[in-house]
Design a protein around this motif. Sequence first.
Motif, PDB file in Angstrom:
ATOM      1  N   THR A 211       0.817  -1.213   0.000  1.00 46.51           N
ATOM      2  CA  THR A 211       0.000   0.000   0.000  1.00 46.51           C
ATOM      3  C   THR A 211       0.855   1.269   0.000  1.00 46.51           C
ATOM      4  O   THR A 211       1.930   1.306   0.587  1.00 46.51           O
ATOM      5  N   GLN A 212       0.317   2.283  -0.688  1.00 48.35           N
ATOM      6  CA  GLN A 212       0.936   3.609  -0.614  1.00 48.35           C
ATOM      7  C   GLN A 212       0.358   4.382   0.563  1.00 48.35           C
ATOM      8  O   GLN A 212       0.793   5.467   0.879  1.00 48.35           O
ATOM      9  N   ASN A 213      -0.687   3.805   1.161  1.00 47.71           N
ATOM     10  CA  ASN A 213      -1.387   4.543   2.212  1.00 47.71           C
ATOM     11  C   ASN A 213      -0.610   4.527   3.522  1.00 47.71           C
ATOM     12  O   ASN A 213       0.054   3.554   3.857  1.00 47.71           O
ATOM     13  N   ILE A 214      -0.775   5.615   4.252  1.00 56.06           N
ATOM     14  CA  ILE A 214      -0.094   5.734   5.539  1.00 56.06           C
ATOM     15  C   ILE A 214      -1.086   5.490   6.681  1.00 56.06           C
ATOM     16  O   ILE A 214      -0.751   5.668   7.841  1.00 56.06           O
ATOM     17  N   ASP A 215      -2.316   5.111   6.321  1.00 56.99           N
ATOM     18  CA  ASP A 215      -3.286   4.738   7.356  1.00 56.99           C
ATOM     19  C   ASP A 215      -3.124   3.249   7.682  1.00 56.99           C
ATOM     20  O   ASP A 215      -2.316   2.551   7.072  1.00 56.99           O
ATOM     21  N   ASP A 216      -3.916   2.779   8.662  1.00 58.18           N
ATOM     22  CA  ASP A 216      -3.788   1.378   9.088  1.00 58.18           C
ATOM     23  C   ASP A 216      -5.095   0.610   8.846  1.00 58.18           C
ATOM     24  O   ASP A 216      -5.412  -0.311   9.588  1.00 58.18           O
ATOM     25  N   LEU A 217      -5.831   0.995   7.803  1.00 63.70           N
ATOM     26  CA  LEU A 217      -7.154   0.400   7.621  1.00 63.70           C
ATOM     27  C   LEU A 217      -7.094  -1.046   7.113  1.00 63.70           C
ATOM     28  O   LEU A 217      -7.985  -1.836   7.404  1.00 63.70           O
ATOM     29  N   HIS A 218      -6.043  -1.409   6.385  1.00 62.10           N
ATOM     30  CA  HIS A 218      -5.906  -2.830   6.004  1.00 62.10           C
ATOM     31  C   HIS A 218      -5.708  -3.678   7.265  1.00 62.10           C
ATOM     32  O   HIS A 218      -6.314  -4.738   7.417  1.00 62.10           O
ATOM     33  N   GLU A 219      -4.851  -3.191   8.147  1.00 63.12           N
ATOM     34  CA  GLU A 219      -4.587  -3.944   9.376  1.00 63.12           C
ATOM     35  C   GLU A 219      -5.860  -4.015  10.224  1.00 63.12           C
ATOM     36  O   GLU A 219      -6.190  -5.060  10.782  1.00 63.12           O
ATOM     37  N   LYS A 220      -6.592  -2.886  10.293  1.00 60.65           N
ATOM     38  CA  LYS A 220      -7.833  -2.892  11.083  1.00 60.65           C
ATOM     39  C   LYS A 220      -8.845  -3.873  10.494  1.00 60.65           C
ATOM     40  O   LYS A 220      -9.687  -4.404  11.197  1.00 60.65           O
ATOM     41  N   ALA A 221      -8.776  -4.098   9.163  1.00 59.72           N
ATOM     42  CA  ALA A 221      -9.703  -5.048   8.523  1.00 59.72           C
ATOM     43  C   ALA A 221      -9.261  -6.488   8.762  1.00 59.72           C
ATOM     44  O   ALA A 221      -9.991  -7.411   8.440  1.00 59.72           O
ATOM     45  N   GLY A 222      -8.056  -6.666   9.280  1.00 57.44           N
ATOM     46  CA  GLY A 222      -7.589  -8.018   9.606  1.00 57.44           C
ATOM     47  C   GLY A 222      -6.480  -8.526   8.702  1.00 57.44           C
ATOM     48  O   GLY A 222      -5.962  -9.614   8.924  1.00 57.44           O
ATOM     49  N   SER A 223      -6.087  -7.754   7.659  1.00 57.60           N
ATOM     50  CA  SER A 223      -5.020  -8.228   6.770  1.00 57.60           C
ATOM     51  C   SER A 223      -3.707  -8.295   7.547  1.00 57.60           C
ATOM     52  O   SER A 223      -3.369  -7.381   8.289  1.00 57.60           O
ATOM     53  N   LYS A 224      -2.989  -9.393   7.329  1.00 57.46           N
ATOM     54  CA  LYS A 224      -1.759  -9.606   8.104  1.00 57.46           C
ATOM     55  C   LYS A 224      -0.528  -9.153   7.321  1.00 57.46           C
ATOM     56  O   LYS A 224       0.400  -8.608   7.887  1.00 57.46           O
ATOM     57  N   GLU A 225      -0.534  -9.430   6.017  1.00 57.94           N
ATOM     58  CA  GLU A 225       0.681  -9.137   5.249  1.00 57.94           C
ATOM     59  C   GLU A 225       0.518  -7.814   4.490  1.00 57.94           C
ATOM     60  O   GLU A 225      -0.054  -7.778   3.399  1.00 57.94           O
ATOM     61  N   VAL A 226       0.963  -6.719   5.113  1.00 57.57           N
ATOM     62  CA  VAL A 226       0.779  -5.393   4.515  1.00 57.57           C
ATOM     63  C   VAL A 226       2.131  -4.685   4.467  1.00 57.57           C
ATOM     64  O   VAL A 226       2.767  -4.460   5.502  1.00 57.57           O
ATOM     65  N   LEU A 227       2.561  -4.338   3.258  1.00 53.44           N
ATOM     66  CA  LEU A 227       3.827  -3.614   3.095  1.00 53.44           C
ATOM     67  C   LEU A 227       3.504  -2.141   2.853  1.00 53.44           C
ATOM     68  O   LEU A 227       2.837  -1.796   1.874  1.00 53.44           O
TER      69      LEU A 227
END
Length: 259
Positions: A100-116
């Motif tokens: 992700t180019q995003n600087i938020d943590d919404l993927h992690e909040k959705a439960g995604s584990k592997e986020v670069l």
Amino acid sequence: MTDYEQAVKALIEAKKIVVSTGAGISQESGIPTYRDGLTGLWAGHNPQYLETANAFRENPQLVWGWYLWRRQQVARAKPNAGHIALHQMATLGRKVSIITQNIDDLHEKAGSKEVLHLHGSLATPQCFACHRPAVLAADNVQVTDFGALIEPPRCKKCNGKLRPGVVWYGEELPKGAWKTAMSLIKDCDVLVSVGTSGIVTPASDLPDIAFGLYKTVIHVNTIDQGVGEHELNEISLVGKATEVLTRLYSMMSKEVQTQ
Ligand code: NAD
């Protein structure tokens, strides 16, 4: 075959899927993209100025205030159906990695584990002087006023000003991030590029790199970016990330159930 059927076929046949996301995926969580133009507090400010080391040198209170406002906005935001569909896709037996180019943590909040995070994160400040990572104290101020000027906290080691741990224009990506992104792309079967205008380099190169390596590339955007019209393995799905990604997930899970 419709574009959706073609996309689902590629996703079902894939063992490894990479999803590259930009500001567009978080737009429906209430976090504005830059292309929407800045509204409210920051109308009239230019992110291309605010997101530079020079701006921080010239006006640290303005830049810290801008990031504090964004961090507080993100803290209140919830992941939307698009973030959640990507997390759910990872439960269908395919490896799903997010860049992700995003600087938020919404993927992690959705439960995604592997986020670069290619552009760093709002949650990890560091010292502008000695570059040590720092821990933020609880906010004692809510940014609600126009152009809030907030003094940056100080580094506990050298007393330098803290800056947000994000990649500013003209700066390099976090160490190793691009190398990791490249190995994910080389290793994947399909790249899904969601909600990015393709303007900020090098992230904007990811679809072309994947396409050059004969991967299937699926673009998801509210605007027709004019890609994929003449190529079999480049597909453009025009619509909101929440709608397109939930539809893809639902079609994929139906296919998986019949296998
Ligand atoms: P961008 O603002 O340049 O482009 C956003 C893209 O998303 C546009 O192409 C737009 O048409 C599309 N879009 C808007 N709403 C959408 C939706 N609901 N569904 C699907 N697509 C939608 O964003 P960018 O390409 O990510 O690049 C700009 C920079 O902005 C990046 O460096 C990023 O770090 C930064 N940024 C991040 C955030 C965040 O962390 N949420 C927010 C704003 C900007």
